[in-house]
Design a protein around this motif. Structure first.
Motif, PDB file in Angstrom:
ATOM      1  N   ASP A 274      -2.744   1.046 -50.990  1.00  0.00           N
ATOM      2  CA  ASP A 274      -1.446   0.814 -51.602  1.00  0.00           C
ATOM      3  C   ASP A 274      -1.544  -0.389 -52.535  1.00  0.00           C
ATOM      4  O   ASP A 274      -1.920  -1.484 -52.099  1.00  0.00           O
ATOM      5  CB  ASP A 274      -0.400   0.547 -50.512  1.00  0.00           C
ATOM      6  CG  ASP A 274       1.009   0.536 -51.058  1.00  0.00           C
ATOM      7  OD1 ASP A 274       1.261  -0.220 -52.017  1.00  0.00           O
ATOM      8  OD2 ASP A 274       1.862   1.253 -50.516  1.00  0.00           O
ATOM      9  N   PRO A 275      -1.224  -0.232 -53.834  1.00  0.00           N
ATOM     10  CA  PRO A 275      -1.385  -1.347 -54.772  1.00  0.00           C
ATOM     11  C   PRO A 275      -0.414  -2.492 -54.518  1.00  0.00           C
ATOM     12  O   PRO A 275      -0.645  -3.606 -54.974  1.00  0.00           O
ATOM     13  CB  PRO A 275      -1.137  -0.692 -56.133  1.00  0.00           C
ATOM     14  CG  PRO A 275      -0.290   0.492 -55.838  1.00  0.00           C
ATOM     15  CD  PRO A 275      -0.731   0.987 -54.500  1.00  0.00           C
ATOM     16  N   LEU A 276       0.663  -2.234 -53.796  1.00  0.00           N
ATOM     17  CA  LEU A 276       1.651  -3.281 -53.540  1.00  0.00           C
ATOM     18  C   LEU A 276       1.373  -4.045 -52.252  1.00  0.00           C
ATOM     19  O   LEU A 276       1.614  -5.246 -52.171  1.00  0.00           O
ATOM     20  CB  LEU A 276       3.059  -2.675 -53.493  1.00  0.00           C
ATOM     21  CG  LEU A 276       3.534  -1.988 -54.784  1.00  0.00           C
ATOM     22  CD1 LEU A 276       4.919  -1.389 -54.594  1.00  0.00           C
ATOM     23  CD2 LEU A 276       3.524  -2.971 -55.947  1.00  0.00           C
ATOM     24  N   THR A 277       0.859  -3.341 -51.230  1.00  0.00           N
ATOM     25  CA  THR A 277       0.654  -4.002 -49.933  1.00  0.00           C
ATOM     26  C   THR A 277      -0.808  -4.278 -49.617  1.00  0.00           C
ATOM     27  O   THR A 277      -1.106  -5.122 -48.777  1.00  0.00           O
ATOM     28  CB  THR A 277       1.232  -3.135 -48.797  1.00  0.00           C
ATOM     29  OG1 THR A 277       0.446  -1.933 -48.682  1.00  0.00           O
ATOM     30  CG2 THR A 277       2.683  -2.777 -49.064  1.00  0.00           C
ATOM     31  N   SER A 332       3.280 -11.256 -43.689  1.00  0.00           N
ATOM     32  CA  SER A 332       3.695 -10.757 -44.995  1.00  0.00           C
ATOM     33  C   SER A 332       3.443  -9.266 -45.070  1.00  0.00           C
ATOM     34  O   SER A 332       2.521  -8.737 -44.444  1.00  0.00           O
ATOM     35  CB  SER A 332       2.920 -11.468 -46.113  1.00  0.00           C
ATOM     36  OG  SER A 332       3.119 -10.829 -47.355  1.00  0.00           O
ATOM     37  N   LYS A 333       4.261  -8.566 -45.847  1.00  0.00           N
ATOM     38  CA  LYS A 333       4.035  -7.134 -46.032  1.00  0.00           C
ATOM     39  C   LYS A 333       2.792  -6.869 -46.864  1.00  0.00           C
ATOM     40  O   LYS A 333       2.188  -5.807 -46.772  1.00  0.00           O
ATOM     41  CB  LYS A 333       5.257  -6.493 -46.704  1.00  0.00           C
ATOM     42  CG  LYS A 333       6.469  -6.394 -45.784  1.00  0.00           C
ATOM     43  CD  LYS A 333       7.588  -5.604 -46.431  1.00  0.00           C
ATOM     44  CE  LYS A 333       8.759  -5.454 -45.468  1.00  0.00           C
ATOM     45  NZ  LYS A 333       9.872  -4.672 -46.070  1.00  0.00           N
ATOM     46  N   ARG A 334       2.415  -7.849 -47.684  1.00  0.00           N
ATOM     47  CA  ARG A 334       1.228  -7.699 -48.513  1.00  0.00           C
ATOM     48  C   ARG A 334       0.037  -8.357 -47.828  1.00  0.00           C
ATOM     49  O   ARG A 334       0.106  -9.502 -47.398  1.00  0.00           O
ATOM     50  CB  ARG A 334       1.439  -8.317 -49.894  1.00  0.00           C
ATOM     51  CG  ARG A 334       0.160  -8.266 -50.713  1.00  0.00           C
ATOM     52  CD  ARG A 334       0.353  -8.575 -52.181  1.00  0.00           C
ATOM     53  NE  ARG A 334      -0.924  -8.532 -52.878  1.00  0.00           N
ATOM     54  CZ  ARG A 334      -1.542  -7.428 -53.251  1.00  0.00           C
ATOM     55  NH1 ARG A 334      -0.995  -6.256 -53.004  1.00  0.00           N
ATOM     56  NH2 ARG A 334      -2.709  -7.461 -53.862  1.00  0.00           N
ATOM     57  N   VAL A 335      -1.050  -7.609 -47.723  1.00  0.00           N
ATOM     58  CA  VAL A 335      -2.293  -8.123 -47.171  1.00  0.00           C
ATOM     59  C   VAL A 335      -3.167  -8.596 -48.326  1.00  0.00           C
ATOM     60  O   VAL A 335      -3.351  -7.870 -49.313  1.00  0.00           O
ATOM     61  CB  VAL A 335      -3.027  -7.033 -46.363  1.00  0.00           C
ATOM     62  CG1 VAL A 335      -4.380  -7.547 -45.889  1.00  0.00           C
ATOM     63  CG2 VAL A 335      -2.185  -6.608 -45.180  1.00  0.00           C
ATOM     64  N   SER A 336      -3.694  -9.802 -48.218  1.00  0.00           N
ATOM     65  CA  SER A 336      -4.604 -10.299 -49.253  1.00  0.00           C
ATOM     66  C   SER A 336      -5.847  -9.428 -49.262  1.00  0.00           C
ATOM     67  O   SER A 336      -6.551  -9.320 -48.269  1.00  0.00           O
ATOM     68  CB  SER A 336      -4.969 -11.760 -48.963  1.00  0.00           C
ATOM     69  OG  SER A 336      -5.936 -12.212 -49.881  1.00  0.00           O
ATOM     70  N   ASN A 376      -7.510  -9.465 -45.646  1.00  0.00           N
ATOM     71  CA  ASN A 376      -7.259 -10.638 -44.823  1.00  0.00           C
ATOM     72  C   ASN A 376      -5.834 -10.553 -44.287  1.00  0.00           C
ATOM     73  O   ASN A 376      -4.871 -10.680 -45.040  1.00  0.00           O
ATOM     74  CB  ASN A 376      -7.461 -11.923 -45.635  1.00  0.00           C
ATOM     75  CG  ASN A 376      -7.632 -13.123 -44.737  1.00  0.00           C
ATOM     76  OD1 ASN A 376      -8.349 -13.071 -43.749  1.00  0.00           O
ATOM     77  ND2 ASN A 376      -6.943 -14.195 -45.060  1.00  0.00           N
ATOM     78  N   PHE A 377      -5.683 -10.305 -42.985  1.00  0.00           N
ATOM     79  CA  PHE A 377      -4.369 -10.126 -42.379  1.00  0.00           C
ATOM     80  C   PHE A 377      -3.760 -11.451 -41.930  1.00  0.00           C
ATOM     81  O   PHE A 377      -2.551 -11.589 -41.883  1.00  0.00           O
ATOM     82  CB  PHE A 377      -4.467  -9.162 -41.191  1.00  0.00           C
ATOM     83  CG  PHE A 377      -4.843  -7.763 -41.595  1.00  0.00           C
ATOM     84  CD1 PHE A 377      -3.881  -6.808 -41.840  1.00  0.00           C
ATOM     85  CD2 PHE A 377      -6.183  -7.404 -41.754  1.00  0.00           C
ATOM     86  CE1 PHE A 377      -4.219  -5.514 -42.223  1.00  0.00           C
ATOM     87  CE2 PHE A 377      -6.531  -6.117 -42.140  1.00  0.00           C
ATOM     88  CZ  PHE A 377      -5.551  -5.172 -42.379  1.00  0.00           C
TER      89      PHE A 377
END
Length: 695
Positions: A274-277, A332-336, A376-377
């Motif tokens: 997913d490009p956003l998360t 965060s909803k986004r994972v690095s 990275n979670f």
């Protein structure tokens, strides 16, 4: 009637399910699995080389030390993780002593079989990219032993500090490797990597996760990758030569196009993110033209300390979350998500020659041998999603710990996969790596269940694999150690990878499961899950063979090279197989080990169940007398499974079922040139042998 289910999960009270120990002490569970892998290799080489393996130029080798330590580790308070910490430490100490003794034996055997007395080196910390020889040497050899009865292609990953290397195979031919750019072995029809992705340097840097994990234990900046082919029950020797010392030339990366789906791809699979998360989004099987939405994330269950319903706390034995809803590890909803991004776009490397990583813009490593996405979670949870060239599986290498407990809450960490499969409350786990058992949520096949723990009461032991399926597709996850697993809601699948608890569960351990680790800050665990997406009809053909490769993995031995001959005038062998021909893929060489003087214990296993594969589930006939090249079999006697009685001497109990008395089946006369195995059958033999090479 015949009982076909098992007794899991066990509980001794409404909120007291003994399903925590399926995961407890995950590092020791992995060490036990690795130790059995190495024990089988040690035993095989002892059988193939003969007495010289025990008394050779490197000292007295002895497989019994490791065999006894592995046997003790099977105790129900050992590998289960339900012992005190100092007892677990002692089990690990016994295994380590067994490894040392077996490494002497392996060195003696390899020298005898290869004809070269090398200074063999065993790098036990390759999983954190530490190996002094490969980090410093300009030239070295890699000996890879394959314990399976069929040829295996295996990815090799070695820590190095040079810019580029040449790798040659046993025939002296160059092997494609990475650190310097390589070529695709089989270029796909469409551009690869896709043009929408940022281009990354053709280098394989040691990940930031690994750097933190190893601390000051190693200095390698890069990892050398190559694909090794190893013959059945034998070894291949590769030569690695450093071509230049400086940092690999780093090319500037293009600006990522975040509006496009990001993906990695090899010949068999495409994996979308997913490009956003940054999360895993979809897996496509290119061979079968099928795709499945798959979302994966890490969560933690909050360990119960007891409540009004029951004072039971989660502990080494007991899994009891205080809520059925786990908490995401990432806040965060986004994972690095990244691999390597060249800083500044000018091709100038960062500190110590390592390209700087720029987050949060994702960048993916894509080259001939491997493609990786690093996720990275949190500060204590990370993962690498990896595709190897030519391999039909997705590898997820997870690193978890130290689990934070300063907030006063014990935590039980899971990796969960969510799909659109219509699974009808059903999922499937293996039984000791062999039979597959159907599990149904909130259901027991032989009695009426009143479920009191909707999560813990649906957890089952997963020794090698767990899968979910519908009428068409199957998603299988293979594990590298025993873990607890379940499907808590339809289309989902989860595995518990780590747990750290602050209270004892009052089952006899007498201390909480806190596992402080070597630095006393908390245990860090690294492991792998292998994902397979296939049709239901073909799934077993893949997961049966791949699970066996994971369980009986090839073993790497290193050497500087240039050692003297083992015997005067003996030629050096760079490749060896102890078999005249490969075993069929559905037949596994379960045991090959010395028994008495001149006698070997041999077990063959049919590793498919009846009806799960069109080809794999067929009976197979093997010629024992002409199977091996390392020795000649002069006589064979079939034995009971434990090899303590001749098969002909066994007197079975005669049962009288409701359908009428069963007819006794006489043991047929053994013809060792035609040994037939039915699905799931194991046959055991004592073979008298004569070695072709004296000693």
């Amino acid at each position: 009637s015949v009982k076909t289910d098992d007794f899991f999960p066990y509980a001794d009270g409404p909120h007291q399910f003994w399903t925590g120990y399926f995961t407890s002490r995950p590092a020791f569970k992995r060490y036990e699995r690795l130790s059995n892998n190495f024990l089988q290799i040690c035993s095989q080489l002892e059988a193939l080389a003969g007495p010289v393996a025990r008394e050779g130029p490197y000292g007295p080798g002895n497989s019994s030390v490791l065999r006894e330590a592995v046997a003790v580790a099977q105790h129900h308070d050992a590998v289960t993780g339900t012992e005190k910490q100092h007892v677990a430490d002692d089990y690990a100490r016994q295994l380590a002593a067994g490894w040392e003794s077996c490494q002497l034996l392996v060195a003696n055997a390899l020298a005898s079989l290869s004809g070269s007395k090398e200074n063999f080196i065993f790098c036990n910390a390759l999983n954190i990219s530490v190996c002094p020889l490969t980090e410093a040497a300009g030239r070295f050899t890699v000996i890879l032993y394959n314990p399976l009865g069929r040829r295996v292609s295996w990815p090799i990953r070695l820590p190095v500090n040079g810019a580029s290397y040449a790798v040659t195979d046993p025939q002296g031919q160059p092997v494609p490797s990475e650190v310097s750019p390589g070529q695709l072995p089989h270029p796909p029809a469409r551009p690869w990597p896709p043009p929408t992705l940022p281009a990354c340097p053709q280098v394989v840097p040691v990940s930031n996760f690994t750097r933190r994990l190893r601390g000051g234990g190693g200095s390698a900046v890069w990892e050398l990758l190559f694909q090794a082919s190893i013959p059945p029950l034998g070894f291949s020797t590769f030569t690695v030569s450093r071509l230049s010392r400086g940092g690999p030339r780093v090319h500037p990366a293009r600006t990522p196009v975040l509006s496009q789906p990001q993906e990695i791809q090899n010949e068999h699979l495409r994996v979308l993110f997913d490009p956003l998360t940054g999360h895993l989004k979809e897996i496509q099987n290119l061979d079968k033209s099928i795709s499945l939405p798959v979302f994966q994330n890490f969560y933690w269950y909050n360990a119960s300390v007891g409540n009004n319903e029951s004072p039971q706390a989660s502990g080494a034995y007991i899994f009891r979350p205080n809520s059925s809803e786990p908490i995401p590890v990432s806040s965060s909803k986004r994972v690095s998500t990244h691999l390597v991004k060249v800083g500044g776009g000018d091709g100038v490397p960062g500190a110590r020659g390592v390209p700087r990583v720029l987050s949060p813009q994702p960048c993916f490593l894509q080259n001939a041998l491997v493609q990786e996405v690093h996720q990275n979670f949190s500060s204590w949870c990370s993962q690498v999603v990896r595709l190897h060239a030519g391999q039909p599986y997705v590898e997820l290498e997870w690193t978890v710990g130290p689990i934070p407990v300063a907030d006063g809450w014990g935590k039980e960490i899971i990796s969960r996969f969510e799909t659109t499969l219509q699974t009808d409350s059903r999922f499937y786990t293996d039984s000791n790596g062999r039979q597959i058992l159907e599990r149904r949520r909130d259901y027991r096949p032989t009695w009426n269940l009143s479920q009191t723990e909707p999560v813990a009461g649906n957890y089952y032991p997963v020794n090698s694999r767990i899968f979910i399926k519908d009428k068409k597709f199957q998603l299988t996850v293979l594990t590298d150690r025993s873990q607890g697993g379940s499907s808590i809601f339809d289309g989902s699948l989860e595995l518990m990878v780590h747990r750290r608890l602050l209270y004892d569960d009052n089952r006899g351990v007498g201390e909480p499961l806190v596992e402080l680790g070597a630095d006393r800050q908390g245990l860090v665990v690294r492991g792998r899950h292998l994902l397979l997406l296939d049709t239901v009809e073909s799934a077993a053909d893949q997961h049966r063979l791949l699970a066996q490769e994971l369980f009986m993995a090839p073993y790497v031995v290193l050497a500087p090279g240039g050692g003297p001959s083992y015997r005067h005038g003996q030629p050096s062998l760079r490749q060896f197989s102890a078999l005249r021909r490969e075993l069929p893929p559905n037949i596994h060489l379960l045991t090959l080990t010395p028994w008495d003087a001149g006698t070997l214990l041999l077990r063959l296993e049919h590793q498919f169940e009846r009806g799960e594969s069109v080809n794999g589930s067929q009976p197979v006939t093997v010629d024992l007398l002409n199977l091996f090249s390392a020795f000649t079999i002069t006589s064979v006697q079939e034995m009971s499974l434990g090899a303590d009685l001749p098969l002909s001497a066994i007197s079975r109990l005669v049962w009288t079922p409701a359908i009428g008395p069963a007819q006794p089946r006489p043991v047929p006369k053994l013809d060792p040139s035609q040994v037939t195995l039915q699905p799931m059958e194991i046959r055991t033999f004592l073979a008298t042998v004569r070695y072709k090479v004296p000693g």
